[in-house]
Design an enzyme around this catalytic site. Structure first.
Site, short mmCIF file in Angstrom:
data_model
loop_
_atom_site.label_atom_id
_atom_site.label_comp_id
_atom_site.label_asym_id
_atom_site.label_seq_id
_atom_site.Cartn_x
_atom_site.Cartn_y
_atom_site.Cartn_z
N SER A 18 3.46 -3.51 3.90
CA SER A 18 4.65 -4.31 3.68
C SER A 18 4.89 -5.12 4.96
O SER A 18 3.93 -5.57 5.58
CB SER A 18 5.81 -3.38 3.33
OG SER A 18 6.93 -4.13 2.92
N HIS A 45 3.71 -6.22 -0.28
CA HIS A 45 4.98 -6.80 -0.72
C HIS A 45 5.08 -8.22 -0.19
O HIS A 45 4.90 -8.43 1.00
CB HIS A 45 6.16 -6.02 -0.15
CG HIS A 45 6.19 -4.60 -0.60
ND1 HIS A 45 6.79 -3.62 0.14
CD2 HIS A 45 5.70 -4.00 -1.70
CE1 HIS A 45 6.68 -2.46 -0.50
NE2 HIS A 45 6.01 -2.67 -1.62
N ASP A 138 7.95 2.72 0.27
CA ASP A 138 7.01 2.57 -0.84
C ASP A 138 5.63 3.02 -0.36
O ASP A 138 5.23 2.71 0.77
CB ASP A 138 6.97 1.09 -1.28
CG ASP A 138 6.23 0.90 -2.59
OD1 ASP A 138 6.06 1.88 -3.34
OD2 ASP A 138 5.80 -0.24 -2.86
#
Ligand SMILES: C[S@@+](CC[C@H](N)C(=O)[O-])C[C@H]1O[C@@H](n2cnc3c(N)ncnc32)[C@H](O)[C@@H]1O
Lengths: 194, 272
Positions: A18, A45, A138
Site C-alpha cells: 500500500s 492499493h 490489509d
C-alpha cells in the site's frame, strides 16, 4: 536461512503493498531474472483510473512480461499480473484469474487479504507472499491463511519501510515470517527459481 | 473479513441442493468467487457447522431469500466508468436516436443505478420519451429497491463527479430531491423503466433490443456460461444493435465475435 527456504518449490509469488510500496517495487523489478519459473501477482492499493501508470512504470524496468490482469486470463510463469483498480483478484483452481467487483474489504478494492487467501487455497505450500509498506492492516489476515496452508511469508522490515504500520501489524501476527529489507528482496526472489 | 476454508465438495453439494430445490443454477459460476461468497455468508451468519448451513439453505425459504441476496454481488454505482457513459452519449445513443423507438435491456441491473444513469443520458439527448428500459436481475430484492429510485445521499457526491466526468452538463442535483438520508430520483426517469426478474442462466430471450447493457455480471460466470449468455444476447439484439459489457469483460474469445465490431476503445460492440 534464505538458502533452505529457496529449496522448497515456489509455484506463485504474490506481492501486496500500500502506501510507500511503489518505491520498493521499482527497486525490486529491475533486478529480477527474466526467466523466473513462477508468476508474480501484484496487489497494490491505488486510485482507480490510474491503472496503466503502474503497468507502464514496471514495464520499463523489467524483462518479465507485465500484464494488467484480465478476467479468465491464464496465470503463466515469468509473467507479472497487476490487479486492476476497483476489482478484487481471485485465483481459480485451473490457475486462471477471476476479477470480482464485490464489497470493499478493509476499505480497499482490490484487497490484499482477498488475493492472499485465494492464492493460499490454490497454491497451498507452494505459495510465497510478500507484504510491503502500508498504513493500514490489509494483508495481515490473508497472511495468516497463507501460513496455515504452509505457504511462506516475507514481510518488509518495518524499520526501513516508508509506512511501517502494515508490515509491523503482520510481523506481530505471523511468527514464522522472514523479514527482509527492500534491497534484499530481488536476490531472494531470484533464488526461488526452480 | 476472512474465514475458514470450506472445501470444494461442500460447495458443490450446496449448489446442487440450490438447483434441485430452488431451481437456481450457480454451478457454472466462477468457482473462486462463488466460494468466497458462500464462505463469507457462512461465517457472517455464525453457523455451527456446514451441515446446518446447508440444511437452512435447503429447507428454510426465508433463509434462502437471504442466501440469494448475499451470494449475488449487488455492488453498483451511478455513471460508473465515466468514459463508458461518454461513449454512450456521443457514439451510441445519437445513432439510436434516428430510430422511431428505442428498446434497451439492462441485464443484471442490481439496485438500478445504471438504469437511472442511462435514463438521464436519454433525457438530456431528448430521447427518453421514445425509449423503454427493461431492467432485469436474478435477485427480486434489488429490483424492489431499483423501482423506488432512492439512493443513499452520501454517495451522491461521487455520482455527481462521475456524471460531470461523463460530459454531463446539467446540475446533477436537479435530477433528485433529498429526503433525509436518501436521494429520490425524478419519476420521469423511472416512468420509462420496466423492472422484472430474469435469470441469465435459465431464462430465454424475451424481446429484441437496440442496446443491451450487461456490465459486471459476466465476470461471475465461467467461460462456457459466458458464451451461452452471449448467445442469449445475440438472439435478443437487432442487427446493428449494441452490446455493452463491463470494463473487465470482453466478447473477444466468443466464436461469433467476428460478427460484431468494437466501438472505439470502449467495451461496446455493434452487431453487424
Ligand atoms: C456487480 S452487479 C452489477 C450491477 C451493474 N450492472 C453495474 O455494473 O454496476 C451484478 C448483478 O448481477 C446480478 N446477477 C447475478 N447472476 C445473475 C443471473 N444469473 N441473471 C441475472 N442477473 C444476475 C446480481 O444479482 C447483481 O445485481
Amino acid at each position: 536461512m534464505a538458502q533452505t527456504i529457496a529449496e522448497e518449490k515456489c509455484s506463485a509469488l504474490v506481492i501486496g503493498g500500500s502506501a510507500g510500496s511503489l518505491d520498493v517495487l521499482l527497486e525490486i523489478f529491475p533486478d529480477l531474472k527474466s526467466n523466473l519459473s513462477f508468476p508474480i501477482i501484484l496487489v497494490t492499493h491505488r486510485k482507480s483510473g490510474n491503472d496503466s501508470l503502474l503497468t507502464d512504470l514496471l514495464k520499463s524496468r523489467t524483462h518479465l512480461i507485465v500484464n494488467e490482469a484480465e478476467e479468465k486470463q491464464p496465470i503463466l510463469r515469468g509473467n507479472v499480473y497487476i490487479t486492476p483498480g476497483d476489482y478484487h483478484l481471485l485465483i481459480e483452481e485451473d490457475i486462471t484469474i477471476s476479477l470480482d467487483y464485490s464489497e470493499k474489504v478493509n476499505y480497499s478494492r482490490p484487497s490484499i487479504d482477498v488475493t492472499f487467501q485465494s492464492a493460499a487455497e490454490v497454491f497451498k505450500d507452494e505459495l510465497v507472499c510478500i507484504l510491503l509498506s502500508g498504513s493500514n492492516a490489509d494483508g495481515v489476515e490473508g497472511l495468516k491463511i497463507v501460513e496455515k496452508w504452509g505457504g511462506r511469508v516475507i514481510i518488509q522490515n518495518p524499520d526501513t519501510a516508508i509506512m511501517p504500520y502494515m508490515p509491523q501489524q503482520a510481523l506481530n501476527e505471523i511468527k514464522t515470517a522472514l523479514v527482509l529489507n527492500s534491497f534484499e528482496m530481488a536476490a531472494f526472489i531470484n533464488k526461488l527459481n526452480n | 473479513m476472512i474465514s475458514e476454508a470450506i472445501d470444494n465438495e461442500q460447495i458443490d453439494a450446496l449448489l446442487s441442493d440450490v438447483l434441485e430445490v430452488h431451481g437456481y443454477d450457480f454451478l457454472e459460476y466462477s468457482h473462486a468467487s462463488i466460494k468466497r461468497r458462500i464462505t463469507r455468508l457462512y461465517t457472517l451468519d455464525n453457523f455451527v457447522s456446514f451441515a446446518e448451513f446447508r440444511y437452512a439453505v435447503k429447507s428454510d425459504k426465508q433463509y434462502f431469500k437471504r442466501f440469494l441476496e448475499e451470494i449475488t454481488v449487488n455492488v453498483t454505482e451511478m455513471f460508473r466508468d465515466p468514459g463508458f457513459y461518454r461513449s454512450l452519449r456521443h457514439d451510441v445513443l445519437p445513432v439510436l436516436g434516428t430510430y422511431p423507438f428505442i428498446r434497451i435491456w439492462v441485464a443484471g441491473c442490481s439496485t438500478g443505478e445504471e438504469a437511472y444513469s442511462l435514463a438521464i443520458l436519454l433525457k438530456e439527448l431528448n430521447l427518453l420519451q421514445k425509449s423503454l428500459i427493461y431492467a432485469t436481475d436474478i435477485n427480486p430484492s434489488v429490483l424492489e429497491k431499483a423501482k423506488k429510485g432512492m439512493f443513499p445521499l452520501n454517495y451522491l457526491k461521487g455520482y455527481s463527479e462521475n456524471y460531470l466526468a461523463s460530459d454531463g452538463t446539467k446540475d446533477f442535483s436537479s435530477y433528485y430531491t433529498a429526503n433525509y438520508s436518501l436521494a429520490k430520483f425524478d419519476e420521469s426517469l423511472s416512468s420509462k423503466m420496466i423492472f422484472s426478474t430474469h435469470n441469465l442462466v435459465s431464462d430465454h430471450s424475451f424481446n429484441e433490443f437496440q442496446l443491451i447493457l450487461c456490465r459486471n455480471v459476466l465476470i461471475y460466470f465461467d467461460k462456457e456460461l459466458q458464451h451461452k449468455v452471449f448467445q442469449l444476447f445475440d438472439n435478443s439484439l437487432e442487427k446493428l444493435g449494441y452490446l455493452a459489457l463491463g470494463s473487465k469483460e470482453s466478447l473477444d474469445f466468443w466464436p461469433k465475435a467476428k460478427e460484431y465490431k468494437r466501438v472505439k476503445l470502449e467495451k461496446i460492440w455493434r452487431k453487424l
